[in-house]
Design an enzyme around this catalytic site. Structure first.
Site, short mmCIF file in Angstrom:
data_model
loop_
_atom_site.label_atom_id
_atom_site.label_comp_id
_atom_site.label_asym_id
_atom_site.label_seq_id
_atom_site.Cartn_x
_atom_site.Cartn_y
_atom_site.Cartn_z
N GLU A 162 0.81 -1.21 -0.08
CA GLU A 162 0.16 0.03 -0.09
C GLU A 162 0.83 1.15 -0.13
OE1 GLU A 162 -3.43 -0.95 0.09
OE2 GLU A 162 -3.32 -2.77 0.81
N ALA A 163 2.03 1.24 0.58
CA ALA A 163 2.72 2.51 0.73
C ALA A 163 3.15 2.94 -0.55
CB ALA A 163 3.86 2.03 1.74
#
Length: 942
Positions: free
Chosen positions: A871-872
Site C-alpha cells: 500500500e505504501a
C-alpha cells in the site's frame, strides 16, 4: 452459419481445424484447440495479452478474423516457445528478473519479445520500449522496467554472451532465501502459458453453462418489469435468472461498522429487484450452452423502468436540498471527527504562515488486464463451490451466504490464478452472481465479463473532495491542520467504515502536527460503488496534504524537502491519532533521498527551456499494516511422509507474491530442519483445504501470515525435536502418536486499539510503512502535456522478505501513481469503457528510469523483522508528479487527473495575468459547526 476447414502450421506442426470464418477470431480458434496460453484481456486489440507470431510478425490475435487468414499460415504461440522442462532464455529471464507478477500479460509479452529478438538480437532499451508500445503490450503490475531488464538479459543469452546457468538464480551458500531474489514458484507455469486463469478453467470445465449478464444502462431508476420471454426462446438458453430466482435475501451483507455509521452495509442487491442505483447494476443473468448463445440471448432481455433523477457527483447529493438517494440511510451516512490538541481556530489564527486549498481526487479504475471471471458448481461433497478472483476468501463466504440463501459452512471459495485486482476483488458481487446461477440451474456455470462490462460492474477507487488549511510557525514547524474530506462511495456502502477511517489517519502524515481538527465523510451517489484499491483511502488524503506541504514551503521560502525534513516524525513523536510508532525512519529516508534530489533539481534548472519546462516534485507517504483492531490470521504446517512440509493457507495471491511470501516465511521459520525450498509444498487459497488467513488487504498478509507461520513452525519443530536435539522423521512421529500438522495463529489483540468515535484518537493497526517519492517531470508549454522522466522511491517496509516481489510492488505502485496523476479515470460511463478510453498508462507513459531503495529497519513485532509493503507504494507517488508539474511551470493542479488541457489552461491564465479564483467545496455542512456539535453531543456507547 457456414464453417470452414483449415490447415495451419501452429508451433511448427500442421493442425487441421474447423472455424466460423465470419465470427471467429484467431484467439478464439487457438483457445478452442487448447492453446490457452494465448490470453484475451480487452478483446479489442488494446492490451497485447493475446499476442502471437503470425507469418513472422507479432499480431494481436483477438482482433484478427479467421476470414483474413490463409491456409498454410504459420503461427507461434507461447506454447511453441519453450516448455516447463526446456525454457527459452526469454522465459527464464522473465522469471529471474521479476517479470511475472499476476502473469496474465506475460505470455503476450514473451511472444512479442520473441518477435523482436528474432529480428534484432541486440536492441537498446529504448528500442525494446518502442517495440512494446508499437505492439500495445500492456502491463498493469510491473511498471515495465523489470520486463525491459528481462529482454536485455535474454538477448545476451541469445547472442552467446551469457549462459542459461549464468542467467539462473543461485541460492546463496548459506542456503537462506529470505531477503534474496529467489523467484516466485508460480512463475514457471505463467511464463510457459500452462497456467490456467478463470476463463481458461471455465471453458475447460465439463458440462458448464455459460452466463451473460444483463446490466442496467441507466444510473437511477425504479424497475417496473422484466421481460425474459424472447430471451428464453433463443437457441441454447437453459434459463434466464432474475431476482425472483434468488433463494436468499438478495443482498450482500457486508457490515459497515462504527458508532457513527447510519448504514448497516446490507444495501447492495445481488440482482435488481426494485431500484437501480447505478449504471452497471445487474438485472438478469442468462445461462446458455455457449458464451455466444448466452450473449445473444442477453440482448433479448428487456425491462421497463421509471427514470429517476441521476446524481453522479456527491457535490449534488451533499447539497442542502438534495433528495435522499437510498431510503435506508441518509446521503451523508458517516461523519467521523478528528480532534487533537488545542482548538485549531485559535492556533491557525495566531500561526505565522497559513495556506489553504480545495482538492479533488478522481474515480480511479483498477484497469487490470484480465476482466473479472467466475465459476460455480457443487463439488463431490455437496458444497457450493465458487472459483473467483477474490482477495478475501473467508469474507466472501460470510457476506454472500444470507444473500444467496445457502449455509455459510457449506460454501467453498477457491481463488483462481488471478490476473490481478489491486483491490476490487474484495467485493463479492460476482461470486454471488455465479452462486445464485448455480443454485437456480443446479449445473456448473462460468462467466467472463467483457472489458466494458468489467468497467461498469466492478468498483473503483473512491473519488474525494477535500478542503484544508495547514499552518506553521516562523521557523517552519507545523502548528495545526484543519480539513474535511468527503469520499464518494457511489451506489452502495461496502467498506465505507474502513475508508472513512483512512481519512482520519493519513491526512497530514507522516508529520508531527500538534493540533488538528478534521472530518471524514462517506457519501452516496448514483455512480459506481467505490471499493478497495492499493493504498486504500490514503492517496486522496495525500492529494490534499502533500500539495499543502509544498504550498506552505513555498510561502515561507523553504525547500520542499527541507521543510518536510524538519517536520517528519522523530523518536517519540505521535500521529494525528496520538499513537507512537515502533520505528521512526523518515529522517533517514529523507537523508538518503537528499543527494539525488539536489542533483535532480540542478539538472531540471539547467535543462529547462521556454518550450519544455522541467521540474522536480517530492511527496512523502505512510500506510498501515494489518486491517484493523484485533486482526487475526491462521495457517497450518504439516509434515509429509517423504520429509517435506506442506504449508496450508488462504493468503490470496493477486499477483503480489503470496506464493513467494509463503515459501520464504516457511523456509526461514524451518531453517533448523535444513529443508531445501523445493521440499516446501504450498496448498493455498481453497477454503475447504486451508484455514482462513484473512484478506490480502491493508498490507497485512506478509506480517500476519508470517507471524502465524512462525507460530506453526515452532509447534511443529517442538513436536519433532528429540531430547538430543535431532528431529523425528514422519514415521517416528506416527509411531509415537505425535500429531504431524499444526495450526499457527497470529493475532493483534493487545497491540491495537479502536479509534475513539468522538476524537479519532487510537491505533487500530499493528505496524506502519513509510516512504518518499521523487518525480522528475517535463511540461510541454504549448500543449500542457506532462512527461514523467524518472521516479524514485525510498521506502522502509522493514526487512524485505523477497526483493523481486517488493521491488515489483514499488514499480507497480509508481506506475499506478503516474496514471492517477496524469490520465486514469472512470467518470464518463460512455467513454471510460476500455483501457485506452480510461487513460491506461502504456510503456511510453512510464519512465524507464524507475528506482527503489530500501531503509530496512527491523520491526520488533514483525516476522523476521518484516512488515507489509504494497500500500505504501501507491500512497503518494501521484502527488510527486503533481508537485513536479507546479515546480516546472507554475501550474498547480488541484483536481486530478492533470490532463494536458488543464495544465494548458492554467499556463494560459498565468501568461495573461489572470488569477483563477480558489474554489472551496461545500461538503454538506460547516466544519466548525459539525465539530462543535459532535463535541457537545458525544457518543457514549462506544
Amino acid at each position: 452459419m457456414a464453417k470452414r476447414k483449415m490447415l495451419l502450421f501452429i508451433n511448427g506442426a500442421e493442425r487441421m481445424l474447423v472455424c466460423d470464418p465470419e465470427s471467429d477470431t484467431l484467439s478464439d480458434v487457438l483457445r478452442r484447440i487448447g492453446l490457452t496460453g494465448t490470453k484475451v484481456g480487452c478483446g479489442t486489440g488494446q492490451c497485447g495479452a493475446c499476442s502471437v507470431i503470425f507469418n513472422g510478425k507479432v499480431i494481436r490475435s483477438c482482433s484478427k478474423k479467421m476470414k483474413n487468414i490463409e491456409d498454410g499460415s504459420e503461427i507461434t504461440t507461447i506454447e511453441g516457445i519453450g516448455s516447463p522442462t526446456q525454457l527459452h532464455p526469454i522465459q527464464l529471464a522473465w522469471i529471474v528478473y521479476g517479470g511475472v507478477q499476476c502473469g496474465f500479460c506475460t505470455p503476450g509479452f514473451i511472444v512479442s519479445t520473441k518477435g523482436l529478438l528474432d529480428t534484432n538480437d541486440n536492441p537498446t532499451r529504448q528500442e525494446v520500449r518502442d517495440w512494446f508500445r508499437k505492439h500495445r503490450n500492456a502491463c498493469r503490475c510491473t511498471g515495465y522496467k523489470p520486463l525491459v531488464d528481462a529482454v536485455m538479459a535474454a538477448a545476451k543469452v541469445i547472442r552467446g554472451e551469457m549462459t542459461m546457468a549464468e542467467l539462473s538464480f543461485d541460492i546463496p551458500e548459506d542456503g537462506r532465501i529470505y531477503n534474496t531474489r529467489y523467484p516466485r514458484p508460480a512463475a514457471l507455469a505463467k511464463v510457459t502459458g500452462t497456467c490456467d486463469y478463470g476463463d481458461d478453467i471455465g471453458m475447460k470445465m465439463p458440462d458448464a453453462l455459460h452466463l451473460a449478464v444483463v446490466i442496467a444502462r441507466v444510473s437511477h431508476a425504479k424497475l417496473v418489469s422484466i421481460d425474459t420471454s424472447d430471451a428464453e426462446m433463443m437457441p441454447g438458453v437453459e434459463k434466464v435468472i432474475t431476482h425472483k430466482d434468488v433463494k436468499g435475501i438478495n443482498r450482500i451483507t457486508f457490515p459497515v461498522a462504527g458508532a457513527r455509521s447510519k448504514a448497516n452495509g446490507f444495501d447492495h442487491a445481488i440482482l435488481v429487484s426494485d431500484k437501480i442505483y447505478r449504471y452497471g447494476d445487474i438485472v438478469a443473468i442468462v445461462a446458455a450452452r455457449t458464451k455466444k448463445e448466452a450473449r445473444a440471448a442477453a440482448k433479448k432481455v428487456t425491462f421497463e423502468y421509471e427514470q429517476l433523477p441521476e446524481y453522479l457527483n456527491i457535490l449534488e447529493t451533499m447539497a442542502i436540498d438534495a433528495p435522499q438517494i437510498n431510503p435506508e440511510y441518509p446521503n451523508i451516512y458517516i461523519e467521523a471527527p478528528l480532534v487533537k490538541g488545542q482548538d485549531t481556530r485559535n492556533v491557525i489564527k495566531h500561526s505565522a504562515h497559513v495556506v489553504e486549498g480545495s482538492f479533488y481526487s478522481q474515480r480511479q479504475p483498477h484497469l487490470v488486464i484480465e476482466p473479472d471471471t467466475n465459476q460455480a458448481y457443487f463439488d463431490e461433497e455437496g458444497r457450493l463451490t465458487v472459483q473467483c478472483k477474490s482477495l478475501a476468501l473467508g469474507l466472501t463466504k460470510g457476506v454472500i451466504g444470507a444473500g444467496i440463501g445457502f449455509p455459510v459452512e457449506n460454501i467453498r471459495i477457491i481463488e483462481n490464478p488471478t490476473g490481478a485486482s489491486f483491490g476490487y476483488a474484495i467485493s463479492p458481487l460476482m461470486p454471488a452472481i455465479v452462486a445464485v446461477a448455480a443454485m437456480a440451474i443446479e449445473k456448473p456455470v462460468t462467466v467472463s465479463l467483457s472489458y466494458e462490462e468489467h468497467q461498469h460492474i466492478t468498483g473503483k477507487r473512491a473519488p474525494s473532495f477535500s478542503n484544508a488549511k495547514l499552518a506553521c510557525d516562523e521557523k517552519g514547524k507545523l502548528t495545526a491542520i484543519e480539513y474535511e474530506i468527503a469520499y464518494d462511495k457511489g451506489s452502495c456502502t461496502e467498506t465505507a467504515d474502513v475508508l472513512v477511517q483512512k481519512g482520519l489517519r493519513f491526512m497530514g502524515a507522516p508529520y508531527t502536527i500538534p493540533n488538528a481538527m478534521g472530518l471524514s465523510k462517506a457519501v452516496v451517489s448514483n455512480h459506481t460503488y467505490s471499493t478497495a484499491f492499493r493504498g486504500f483511502g490514503s492517496p486522496q488524503c495525500y492529494t490534499c496534504s502533500e500539495q499543502l506541504m509544498d504550498m506552505l514551503a513555498e510561502k515561507i521560502g523553504m525547500d520542499p524537502l527541507e521543510f518536510r525534513y524538519i517536520n517528519v516524525y522523530r523518536e517519540g513523536d505521535v500521529s494525528l491519532n496520538s499513537n507512537q510508532f515502533d520505528v521512526y525512519p523518515m529522517v533517514e529516508i529523507l537523508d538518503k533521498l537528499r543527494p539525488s534530489y539536489q542533483k535532480a533539481v540542478e539538472k531540471a534548472k539547467s535543462e529547462s527551456t521556454s518550450e519544455r519546462r522541467r521540474g522536480v516534485g517530492i511527496a512523502c507517504g505512510e500506510y498501515n499494516v494489518t486491517s484493523g483492531p484485533n486482526d487475526h490470521a491462521e495457517v497450518a504446517l504439516g509434515l509429509n511422509p517423504d520429509g517435506t512440509v506442506t504449508h496450508y493457507n488462504t493468503w490470496e495471491d493477486q499477483g503480489q507474491g503470496a506464493d513467494i511470501g509463503t515459501l520464504v516465511h516457511t523456509h526461514e521459520a524451518l531453517r533448523p530442519l535444513g529443508l531445501r525450498p523445493d521440499q516446501i509444498r504450498l496448498c493455498m487459497n481453497d477454503t475447504a483445504l486451508a484455514p482462513i488467513t484473512g484478506p490480502a488487504a491493508g498490507s497485512r498478509s506478509h506480517y500476519m501470515a508470517g507471524n502465524a507461520t512462525i507460530n506453526a513452525a515452532e509447534q511443529l519443530m517442538n513436536a519433532m525435536r528429540k531430547e538430543d536435539g535431532t528431529y523425528r522423521t514422519y514415521a517416528e512421529m506416527i509411531s509415537e502418536g505425535i500429531p504431524i500438522k499444526y495450526l499457527g495463529i497470529s493475532d493483534t489483540t493487545g497491540q491495537t486499539t479502536e479509534m475513539d468515535p468522538n476524537t479519532g484518537q487510537g491505533n487500530p493497526t499493528a505496524e506502519y510503512t513509510f516512504c518518499v517519492f521523487m518525480a522528475e517531470v517535463e511540461v510541454e508549454v504549448a500543449t500542457g502535456k506532462t512527461t514523467v522522466l524518472s521516479m524514485k522511491c525510498i521506502a522502509d517496509v522493514g526487512v524485505v522478505g523477497n526483493l523481486l516481489a517488493v521491488e515489483g510492488q514499488a514499480f507497480g505502485g509508481m506506475e499506478h501513481g503516474i496514471g492517477m496523476a496524469l490520465s486514469e479515470e472512470y467518470d464518463d460511463i460512455q467513454k471510460h469503457i476500455s483501457l485506452i478510453g480510461s487513460g491506461f498508462p502504456f510503456i511510453n507513459t512510464i519512465p524507464d528510469n524507475l528506482t527503489v531503495e530500501f531503509v530496512e529497519t527491523p520491526r520488533p513485532t514483525g516476522p523476521h523483522g518484516s512488515s507489509g509493503c504494497a500500500e505504501a507504494f501507491q500512497s503518494s507517488p501521484h502527488v510527486a508528479v503533481i508537485n513536479g508539474i507546479y515546480n516546472a511551470c507554475g501550474a498547480r493542479i488541484k483536481e486530478l487527473p492533470a490532463r494536458p488541457e488543464k495544465v494548458k489552461a492554467l499556463l494560459e491564465a498565468k501568461a495573461e495575468g489572470r488569477k483563477i479564483a480558489q474554489k472551496k467545496y461545500f461538503l454538506g455542512s460547516d466544519l466548525y459547526e459539525t465539530i462543535d456539535y459532535i463535541k457537545a453531543n458525544p457518543i457514549t456507547d462506544k
